[in-house]
Design a protein around this motif. Structure first.
Motif, PDB file in Angstrom:
ATOM      1  N   ARG A  78      47.146  54.451  -3.192  1.00  0.00           N
ATOM      2  CA  ARG A  78      47.115  55.020  -4.546  1.00  0.00           C
ATOM      3  C   ARG A  78      46.846  56.516  -4.515  1.00  0.00           C
ATOM      4  N   GLY A  79      46.652  57.069  -3.342  1.00  0.00           N
ATOM      5  CA  GLY A  79      46.463  58.516  -3.239  1.00  0.00           C
ATOM      6  C   GLY A  79      45.063  58.992  -3.553  1.00  0.00           C
ATOM      7  N   LEU A  80      44.075  58.120  -3.411  1.00  0.00           N
ATOM      8  CA  LEU A  80      42.688  58.537  -3.597  1.00  0.00           C
ATOM      9  C   LEU A  80      42.291  59.540  -2.530  1.00  0.00           C
ATOM     10  N   LYS A  81      41.308  60.357  -2.839  1.00  0.00           N
ATOM     11  CA  LYS A  81      40.677  61.171  -1.804  1.00  0.00           C
ATOM     12  C   LYS A  81      39.870  60.238  -0.904  1.00  0.00           C
ATOM     13  N   LEU A  82      39.833  60.564   0.374  1.00  0.00           N
ATOM     14  CA  LEU A  82      39.199  59.674   1.329  1.00  0.00           C
ATOM     15  C   LEU A  82      38.304  60.475   2.271  1.00  0.00           C
ATOM     16  N   VAL A  83      37.003  60.120   2.293  1.00  0.00           N
ATOM     17  CA  VAL A  83      36.068  60.717   3.247  1.00  0.00           C
ATOM     18  C   VAL A  83      35.611  59.596   4.181  1.00  0.00           C
ATOM     19  N   ILE A  84      35.705  59.800   5.483  1.00  0.00           N
ATOM     20  CA  ILE A  84      35.316  58.768   6.447  1.00  0.00           C
ATOM     21  C   ILE A  84      34.236  59.304   7.382  1.00  0.00           C
ATOM     22  N   VAL A  85      33.121  58.569   7.458  1.00  0.00           N
ATOM     23  CA  VAL A  85      32.066  58.892   8.420  1.00  0.00           C
ATOM     24  C   VAL A  85      31.856  57.656   9.293  1.00  0.00           C
ATOM     25  N   ASN A  86      32.194  57.762  10.556  1.00  0.00           N
ATOM     26  CA  ASN A  86      32.038  56.621  11.469  1.00  0.00           C
ATOM     27  C   ASN A  86      31.956  57.127  12.907  1.00  0.00           C
ATOM     28  N   GLN A  87      31.187  56.420  13.731  1.00  0.00           N
ATOM     29  CA  GLN A  87      31.058  56.816  15.138  1.00  0.00           C
ATOM     30  C   GLN A  87      32.408  56.843  15.853  1.00  0.00           C
ATOM     31  N   THR A  88      33.209  55.837  15.602  1.00  0.00           N
ATOM     32  CA  THR A  88      34.452  55.660  16.356  1.00  0.00           C
ATOM     33  C   THR A  88      35.654  55.864  15.435  1.00  0.00           C
ATOM     34  N   PRO A  89      36.825  56.093  16.014  1.00  0.00           N
ATOM     35  CA  PRO A  89      38.030  56.272  15.192  1.00  0.00           C
ATOM     36  C   PRO A  89      38.278  55.076  14.279  1.00  0.00           C
ATOM     37  N   THR A  90      38.890  55.326  13.134  1.00  0.00           N
ATOM     38  CA  THR A  90      39.215  54.245  12.204  1.00  0.00           C
ATOM     39  C   THR A  90      40.724  54.219  11.971  1.00  0.00           C
ATOM     40  N   LEU A  91      41.167  53.150  11.337  1.00  0.00           N
ATOM     41  CA  LEU A  91      42.609  52.972  11.117  1.00  0.00           C
ATOM     42  C   LEU A  91      43.187  54.002  10.147  1.00  0.00           C
ATOM     43  N   LEU A  92      42.299  54.632   9.342  1.00  0.00           N
ATOM     44  CA  LEU A  92      42.827  55.569   8.344  1.00  0.00           C
ATOM     45  C   LEU A  92      42.471  57.031   8.649  1.00  0.00           C
ATOM     46  N   ASP A  93      42.040  57.316   9.868  1.00  0.00           N
ATOM     47  CA  ASP A  93      41.677  58.693  10.222  1.00  0.00           C
ATOM     48  C   ASP A  93      42.811  59.685   9.919  1.00  0.00           C
ATOM     49  N   GLN A  94      44.020  59.261  10.213  1.00  0.00           N
ATOM     50  CA  GLN A  94      45.184  60.151  10.059  1.00  0.00           C
ATOM     51  C   GLN A  94      45.351  60.654   8.628  1.00  0.00           C
ATOM     52  N   VAL A  95      44.963  59.817   7.656  1.00  0.00           N
ATOM     53  CA  VAL A  95      45.258  60.155   6.262  1.00  0.00           C
ATOM     54  C   VAL A  95      44.010  60.577   5.489  1.00  0.00           C
ATOM     55  N   ALA A  96      42.851  60.615   6.160  1.00  0.00           N
ATOM     56  CA  ALA A  96      41.623  60.969   5.448  1.00  0.00           C
ATOM     57  C   ALA A  96      41.592  62.459   5.111  1.00  0.00           C
ATOM     58  N   ASP A  97      40.923  62.804   4.004  1.00  0.00           N
ATOM     59  CA  ASP A  97      40.756  64.212   3.632  1.00  0.00           C
ATOM     60  C   ASP A  97      39.668  64.862   4.480  1.00  0.00           C
ATOM     61  N   VAL A  98      38.611  64.064   4.763  1.00  0.00           N
ATOM     62  CA  VAL A  98      37.560  64.537   5.665  1.00  0.00           C
ATOM     63  C   VAL A  98      37.229  63.387   6.610  1.00  0.00           C
ATOM     64  N   ILE A  99      37.213  63.663   7.902  1.00  0.00           N
ATOM     65  CA  ILE A  99      36.851  62.610   8.850  1.00  0.00           C
ATOM     66  C   ILE A  99      35.793  63.158   9.807  1.00  0.00           C
ATOM     67  N   ILE A 100      34.639  62.475   9.874  1.00  0.00           N
ATOM     68  CA  ILE A 100      33.556  62.909  10.754  1.00  0.00           C
ATOM     69  C   ILE A 100      33.168  61.747  11.662  1.00  0.00           C
ATOM     70  N   HIS A 101      33.382  61.913  12.956  1.00  0.00           N
ATOM     71  CA  HIS A 101      32.978  60.882  13.919  1.00  0.00           C
ATOM     72  C   HIS A 101      31.582  61.199  14.433  1.00  0.00           C
ATOM     73  N   ALA A 102      30.586  60.664  13.747  1.00  0.00           N
ATOM     74  CA  ALA A 102      29.199  60.922  14.156  1.00  0.00           C
ATOM     75  C   ALA A 102      28.319  59.852  13.521  1.00  0.00           C
TER      76      ALA A 102
END
Ligand SMILES: [Zn+2]
Length: 255
Positions: A216-240
């Motif tokens: 649906r085109g939502l903004k996406l922020v991902i915080v996770n230790q390891t890569p996720t399936l949606l890292d490619q399309v996230a607006d902010v991705i922090i692996h920590a």
């Protein structure tokens, strides 16, 4: 804090611009509290249950042999009742109190979000708050039953019919709770920002909720230790570590 990772400020800015975000959390939120990620492939308790060929985590196995299920789950139950919420749980509760998060969808059943003060918690993999009789469907608070089990080792029975009491966590082979899934879908449909924390999004139907948000085109922020399936399309991705990053994002809202 001048050395702050610019992505933390970016995430804080997205939260500020959002109407009210929805958070989506998984096992990684509770690992800093000492609860093992029991769904991680190969390492977690769940994986061990499933890989030894006895399948205690399935609902059919529970019906056949609840004693073994309770025995195998005992270390996890003990960890959960002694665990305390960590800085990531408290940061999410504070973001909700500030009106930055309107709902928190979680795959966790450990109640740590509620204990940290989160109010609108949607538990899509069930909850250890209550247990249900597998014969007459009577519902009772799980904690007293668990305390009794940890004392005498006898599988909790229904007061009405003597059937086995099953904690309301979702086992393999069971459907996700319909009401919670609908509530989660509705919350995600109404928001414009999804904050994903502590999950690699590899978990089947519940992750499909997040996929639908992305589509649906939502903004996406991902915080996770390891890569996720949606890292490619996230607006902010922090692996920590979520227990470091979520409080930092919360802090960045003030600066
Ligand atoms: Zn019963």
């Amino acid at each position: 804090m001048k050395d702050r990772d610019p992505r933390i400020q970016q995430a804080a800015n997205l939260l500020t611009e959002s109407r009210a975000a929805v958070a989506f959390t998984g096992a990684g939120l509770s690992t800093p509290s000492g609860i093992p990620d029991f769904r991680s492939p190969g390492t977690g308790l769940w994986a061990r249950l499933e890989s030894d060929g006895t399948d205690e985590s399935t609902i059919q196995a529970f019906g056949r042999d609840p004693q073994t299920f309770y025995q195998r789950m005992k270390p996890l139950f003990q960890k959960i009742i002694t665990a305390e919420p960590n800085a990531a749980h408290y940061a999410l509760a504070e973001l909700e109190a500030k009106g930055k998060i309107q709902a928190l969808v979680t795959q966790n059943a450990d109640m740590l979000h509620q204990r940290a003060g989160s109010k609108n918690v949607i538990e899509i993999h069930g909850s250890l708050t209550e247990a249900t009789c597998i014969q007459c469907y009577r519902i009772a608070p799980f904690r007293p039953l668990l305390d009794q089990y940890l004392t005498d080792g006898i599988v909790p029975r229904c007061k009405e019919c003597g059937g086995t009491m099953k904690p309301n966590v979702i086992l393999t082979g069971e459907q996700l709770p319909v009401r919670a899934m609908l509530a989660a879908q509705q919350a995600i449909r109404q928001t414009d920002l999804l904050l994903v924390a502590g999950t690699s999004l590899a978990g089947g139907p519940s992750s499909a909720l997040v996929d639908s948000a992305y589509l649906r085109g939502l903004k996406l922020v991902i915080v996770n230790q390891t890569p996720t399936l949606l890292d490619q399309v996230a607006d902010v991705i922090i692996h920590a570590d979520v227990a470091t990053i979520l409080p930092a994002i919360n802090e960045a809202l003030r600066s």
